[in-house]
Scaffold this motif. Structure first.
Motif, PDB file in Angstrom:
ATOM      1  N   GLY A 129     -20.206 -47.285  13.303  1.00 34.29           N
ATOM      2  CA  GLY A 129     -19.832 -48.017  12.099  1.00 34.29           C
ATOM      3  C   GLY A 129     -20.248 -49.473  12.035  1.00 34.29           C
ATOM      4  O   GLY A 129     -19.731 -50.234  11.219  1.00 34.29           O
ATOM      5  N   ALA A 130     -21.222 -49.873  12.872  1.00 31.35           N
ATOM      6  CA  ALA A 130     -21.718 -51.250  12.768  1.00 31.35           C
ATOM      7  C   ALA A 130     -22.575 -51.401  11.516  1.00 31.35           C
ATOM      8  O   ALA A 130     -23.163 -50.428  11.035  1.00 31.35           O
ATOM      9  CB  ALA A 130     -22.553 -51.589  14.002  1.00 31.35           C
ATOM     10  N   GLU A 131     -22.639 -52.631  11.007  1.00 32.67           N
ATOM     11  CA  GLU A 131     -23.616 -52.919   9.958  1.00 32.67           C
ATOM     12  C   GLU A 131     -24.939 -53.184  10.668  1.00 32.67           C
ATOM     13  O   GLU A 131     -25.104 -54.201  11.337  1.00 32.67           O
ATOM     14  CB  GLU A 131     -23.176 -54.137   9.148  1.00 32.67           C
ATOM     15  N   VAL A 132     -25.879 -52.245  10.553  1.00 32.55           N
ATOM     16  CA  VAL A 132     -27.133 -52.326  11.291  1.00 32.55           C
ATOM     17  C   VAL A 132     -28.219 -52.901  10.387  1.00 32.55           C
ATOM     18  O   VAL A 132     -28.481 -52.375   9.307  1.00 32.55           O
ATOM     19  CB  VAL A 132     -27.555 -50.934  11.811  1.00 32.55           C
ATOM     20  N   ILE A 133     -28.826 -53.988  10.822  1.00 31.12           N
ATOM     21  CA  ILE A 133     -29.889 -54.623  10.044  1.00 31.12           C
ATOM     22  C   ILE A 133     -31.171 -54.606  10.864  1.00 31.12           C
ATOM     23  O   ILE A 133     -31.197 -55.028  12.024  1.00 31.12           O
ATOM     24  CB  ILE A 133     -29.504 -56.068   9.662  1.00 31.12           C
ATOM     25  N   SER A 134     -32.218 -54.055  10.255  1.00 33.02           N
ATOM     26  CA  SER A 134     -33.501 -53.933  10.931  1.00 33.02           C
ATOM     27  C   SER A 134     -34.323 -55.189  10.652  1.00 33.02           C
ATOM     28  O   SER A 134     -34.539 -55.552   9.512  1.00 33.02           O
ATOM     29  CB  SER A 134     -34.192 -52.684  10.367  1.00 33.02           C
ATOM     30  N   ILE A 135     -34.755 -55.866  11.719  1.00 31.12           N
ATOM     31  CA  ILE A 135     -35.458 -57.143  11.559  1.00 31.12           C
ATOM     32  C   ILE A 135     -36.967 -56.936  11.738  1.00 31.12           C
ATOM     33  O   ILE A 135     -37.396 -56.319  12.724  1.00 31.12           O
ATOM     34  CB  ILE A 135     -34.949 -58.163  12.626  1.00 31.12           C
ATOM     35  N   LYS A 136     -37.725 -57.454  10.788  1.00 30.76           N
ATOM     36  CA  LYS A 136     -39.192 -57.396  10.937  1.00 30.76           C
ATOM     37  C   LYS A 136     -39.599 -58.456  11.940  1.00 30.76           C
ATOM     38  O   LYS A 136     -39.940 -59.581  11.589  1.00 30.76           O
ATOM     39  CB  LYS A 136     -39.865 -57.652   9.588  1.00 30.76           C
ATOM     40  N   GLY A 137     -39.558 -58.104  13.196  1.00 26.36           N
ATOM     41  CA  GLY A 137     -39.857 -59.065  14.261  1.00 26.36           C
ATOM     42  C   GLY A 137     -39.376 -58.468  15.565  1.00 26.36           C
ATOM     43  O   GLY A 137     -38.855 -57.349  15.581  1.00 26.36           O
ATOM     44  N   ASN A 138     -39.553 -59.211  16.676  1.00 27.59           N
ATOM     45  CA  ASN A 138     -39.131 -58.669  17.966  1.00 27.59           C
ATOM     46  C   ASN A 138     -37.706 -59.120  18.322  1.00 27.59           C
ATOM     47  O   ASN A 138     -37.042 -59.810  17.545  1.00 27.59           O
ATOM     48  CB  ASN A 138     -40.147 -59.033  19.068  1.00 27.59           C
ATOM     49  N   PHE A 139     -37.251 -58.711  19.501  1.00 27.55           N
ATOM     50  CA  PHE A 139     -35.881 -59.041  19.918  1.00 27.55           C
ATOM     51  C   PHE A 139     -35.633 -60.542  19.924  1.00 27.55           C
ATOM     52  O   PHE A 139     -34.599 -61.018  19.461  1.00 27.55           O
ATOM     53  CB  PHE A 139     -35.584 -58.471  21.324  1.00 27.55           C
ATOM     54  N   ASP A 140     -36.584 -61.298  20.456  1.00 28.65           N
ATOM     55  CA  ASP A 140     -36.386 -62.747  20.595  1.00 28.65           C
ATOM     56  C   ASP A 140     -36.146 -63.393  19.227  1.00 28.65           C
ATOM     57  O   ASP A 140     -35.301 -64.282  19.085  1.00 28.65           O
ATOM     58  CB  ASP A 140     -37.595 -63.375  21.301  1.00 28.65           C
ATOM     59  N   GLU A 141     -36.864 -62.914  18.211  1.00 28.68           N
ATOM     60  CA  GLU A 141     -36.686 -63.453  16.853  1.00 28.68           C
ATOM     61  C   GLU A 141     -35.333 -63.043  16.266  1.00 28.68           C
ATOM     62  O   GLU A 141     -34.664 -63.829  15.604  1.00 28.68           O
ATOM     63  CB  GLU A 141     -37.846 -62.994  15.963  1.00 28.68           C
ATOM     64  N   ALA A 142     -34.938 -61.807  16.530  1.00 33.77           N
ATOM     65  CA  ALA A 142     -33.627 -61.334  16.051  1.00 33.77           C
ATOM     66  C   ALA A 142     -32.502 -62.147  16.699  1.00 33.77           C
ATOM     67  O   ALA A 142     -31.522 -62.519  16.037  1.00 33.77           O
ATOM     68  CB  ALA A 142     -33.459 -59.847  16.371  1.00 33.77           C
ATOM     69  N   LEU A 143     -32.661 -62.467  17.983  1.00 36.23           N
ATOM     70  CA  LEU A 143     -31.631 -63.240  18.692  1.00 36.23           C
ATOM     71  C   LEU A 143     -31.517 -64.656  18.113  1.00 36.23           C
ATOM     72  O   LEU A 143     -30.410 -65.172  17.924  1.00 36.23           O
ATOM     73  CB  LEU A 143     -31.947 -63.308  20.193  1.00 36.23           C
ATOM     74  N   GLU A 144     -32.653 -65.230  17.795  1.00 38.48           N
ATOM     75  CA  GLU A 144     -32.638 -66.566  17.199  1.00 38.48           C
ATOM     76  C   GLU A 144     -31.863 -66.551  15.874  1.00 38.48           C
ATOM     77  O   GLU A 144     -31.040 -67.438  15.604  1.00 38.48           O
ATOM     78  CB  GLU A 144     -34.086 -67.005  16.951  1.00 38.48           C
ATOM     79  N   ALA A 145     -32.094 -65.525  15.073  1.00 29.17           N
ATOM     80  CA  ALA A 145     -31.429 -65.429  13.770  1.00 29.17           C
ATOM     81  C   ALA A 145     -29.920 -65.235  13.920  1.00 29.17           C
ATOM     82  O   ALA A 145     -29.123 -65.918  13.257  1.00 29.17           O
ATOM     83  CB  ALA A 145     -32.034 -64.270  12.969  1.00 29.17           C
ATOM     84  N   VAL A 146     -29.514 -64.347  14.812  1.00 27.73           N
ATOM     85  CA  VAL A 146     -28.078 -64.068  14.944  1.00 27.73           C
ATOM     86  C   VAL A 146     -27.351 -65.263  15.597  1.00 27.73           C
ATOM     87  O   VAL A 146     -26.184 -65.536  15.306  1.00 27.73           O
ATOM     88  CB  VAL A 146     -27.816 -62.736  15.688  1.00 27.73           C
ATOM     89  N   THR A 147     -28.058 -65.990  16.451  1.00 26.14           N
ATOM     90  CA  THR A 147     -27.471 -67.196  17.061  1.00 26.14           C
ATOM     91  C   THR A 147     -27.197 -68.243  15.985  1.00 26.14           C
ATOM     92  O   THR A 147     -26.142 -68.897  15.992  1.00 26.14           O
ATOM     93  CB  THR A 147     -28.412 -67.763  18.147  1.00 26.14           C
ATOM     94  N   ALA A 148     -28.123 -68.378  15.040  1.00 24.13           N
ATOM     95  CA  ALA A 148     -27.919 -69.326  13.934  1.00 24.13           C
ATOM     96  C   ALA A 148     -26.690 -68.926  13.114  1.00 24.13           C
ATOM     97  O   ALA A 148     -25.862 -69.770  12.749  1.00 24.13           O
ATOM     98  CB  ALA A 148     -29.170 -69.383  13.058  1.00 24.13           C
ATOM     99  N   LEU A 149     -26.531 -67.632  12.851  1.00 24.72           N
ATOM    100  CA  LEU A 149     -25.348 -67.145  12.122  1.00 24.72           C
ATOM    101  C   LEU A 149     -24.067 -67.475  12.895  1.00 24.72           C
ATOM    102  O   LEU A 149     -23.064 -67.899  12.315  1.00 24.72           O
ATOM    103  CB  LEU A 149     -25.413 -65.626  11.922  1.00 24.72           C
ATOM    104  N   ALA A 150     -24.109 -67.274  14.213  1.00 25.41           N
ATOM    105  CA  ALA A 150     -22.930 -67.554  15.040  1.00 25.41           C
ATOM    106  C   ALA A 150     -22.597 -69.044  15.010  1.00 25.41           C
ATOM    107  O   ALA A 150     -21.430 -69.431  14.911  1.00 25.41           O
ATOM    108  CB  ALA A 150     -23.180 -67.097  16.480  1.00 25.41           C
ATOM    109  N   ASN A 151     -23.619 -69.879  15.087  1.00 26.68           N
ATOM    110  CA  ASN A 151     -23.380 -71.324  15.068  1.00 26.68           C
ATOM    111  C   ASN A 151     -22.827 -71.807  13.737  1.00 26.68           C
ATOM    112  O   ASN A 151     -22.174 -72.842  13.667  1.00 26.68           O
ATOM    113  CB  ASN A 151     -24.659 -72.083  15.443  1.00 26.68           C
TER     114      ASN A 151
END
Ligand SMILES: *Cc1c(COP(=O)(O)O)cnc(C)c1O
Ligand SMILES: [Zn+2]
Length: 398
Positions: A162-184
């Motif tokens: 039941g997670a909200e799964v979002i597919s990112i056009k990019g690799n893991f490192d780019e996805a991590l950067e995006a989610v870190t910004a959301l967390a901050n």
């Protein structure tokens, strides 16, 4: 307390913080309980057996009884390689990887902090685990996955829990950067391994290994390295038990990376204490397809302090080791996990490992995480009628 590993700045255990506000480096939790190892006796074998070493409120624990995984002696591989070999089977955790250990502590921390949403970027297993533990805790869960690069079993788990799964056009490192910004921005509580509470759970692999070996350290622990959280965590675990006086020796921490995603091996060869990020990491072992490992500094320190080693293996070596482990010992693991066995074989071959060493290989995730790899490695089954004569012809021929 939480402490910066570079400048030593201290933070409170209830602060929501992922990197040092002074110098930007990564953080670790400092945990020094005063207990004797007798307190663990007669407790159920899950990672919470060592709860005094877990920096969370015992009344809020969110658990699926993770940890307590098998430590299988592998005699056939021992005969082949001339060493003493145990395999720590982390695929036996609730969602099929060691990530569950970190998530149990991480989600417990989320409950303590009173957040309502958690999130991560993931090559697959982190999202599968987070989705399950968030469901158990009743928290909203957002996961960012690199498009088209997540093994089928892991994707199924993240979606089904039941997670909200979002597919990112990019690799893991780019996805991590995006989610870190959301967390901050305070939109979610980040549960990637940059969150030091994740490693507090994962250090229990180290606790269990030395406990099961009769309060003795093996000579060496070998494991695959992606974001490098796990090797840092296991080292932290054995070091805490060493400093508590529970064991008298320490293992050589040995990290294995895929040739196409090996920034840590490169940094160590060049004598550096941090990595240079790799732009386009590539390997069949998607769980370690990472170019900018978050815990690189901790891992390089762990390997250095322990007198360990770092080595690369090719995708072919990984797939051959995966098959060898499955067919000689009956232990089915996903490709990234097999990197530890591939690395062991390579290091025995190059005589970097001595013949009389006692070695634990950590195999990190279950075979069924990546069913496509498994099926593609095999011949299609023959299809015939249920005719006994034809059947007996076939089985005698094969
Ligand atoms: C996460 C993961 C790894 C890599 O662990 P790090 O802590 O990122 O180094 C290896 N194997 C599997 C199966 C994983 O899920
Ligand atoms: Zn700092």
């Amino acid at each position: 307390m939480i402490k910066c590993i570079s400048c030593g700045k201290k933070y409170g255990l209830d602060e929501i913080i992922y990197t040092c506000r002074v110098c930007g480096s990564i953080l670790e939790v400092i945990c020094r309980p005063e207990v004797s190892r007798e307190v663990f006796e007669c407790r159920k074998f899950t990672m919470w057996k060592y709860k005094e070493f877990m920096p969370v409120d015992e009344s809020k624990i969110v658990t699926l009884e993770e940890g307590g995984t098998p430590l299988c002696r592998c005699q056939k591989l021992e005969d082949k390689l001339g060493i003493e070999l145990y395999v720590k089977v982390e695929g036996s955790n609730p969602t099929g990887s060691f990530k569950d250990r970190g998530m149990s502590v991480g989600i417990t921390k989320a409950m303590e902090l009173g957040v309502d949403a958690v999130g991560c970027a993931s090559t697959g297993n982190t999202s599968a685990s987070l989705a399950a533990y968030a469901a158990r805790a009743g928290l909203k869960c957002i996961v960012l996955l690199p498009s088209g690069k997540v093994a089928l079993g892991k994707l199924a788990q993240a979606m089904f829990h039941g997670a909200e799964v979002i597919s990112i056009k990019g690799n893991f490192d780019e996805a991590l950067e995006a989610v870190t910004a959301l967390a901050n921005e305070g939109k979610l509580y980040l549960l990637n391994s940059v969150n030091p509470f994740r490693l507090e759970g994962q250090k229990s692999i180290g606790f269990e290994i030395v406990d099961e070996l009769g309060w003795r350290s093996p000579d060496r622990i070998i494991l695959p390295v992606g974001n490098a959280g796990n090797i840092s965590a296991i080292w932290k675990g054995v070091l805490e038990f060493y400093e508590a006086g529970f064991i008298e020796e320490l293992p050589m921490m040995t990290g294995i990376q895929a040739e196409g995603a090996a920034p840590i091996v490169r940094a160590i060869r060049e004598g550096k204490d941090d990595i240079k990020p790799l732009e386009n990491p590539e390997t069949v072992a998607t769980a370690i397809r990472i170019g900018a490992p978050v815990s690189a500094k901790k891992a390089i320190r762990a390997i250095g302090e322990s007198g360990g080693y770092a080595e690369t293996v090719s995708d072919l070596e990984i797939l051959e080791a995966q098959k060898l482990l499955a067919r000689t010992e009956g232990i089915g693991v996903e490709p990234a996990s097999a990197a530890s066995i591939a690395g062991l074989i390579k290091l025995v071959g190059s005589e970097k490992i001595d013949k009389d060493e006692k070695i634990v290989c950590v195999v990190t995730g279950h075979l069924l995480k990546d069913p496509n790899i498994a099926i593609n490695a095999c011949k299609q089954p023959i299809e015939i009628e249920a005719d006994v004569e034809k059947l007996s012809q076939i089985i005698t021929k094969n």
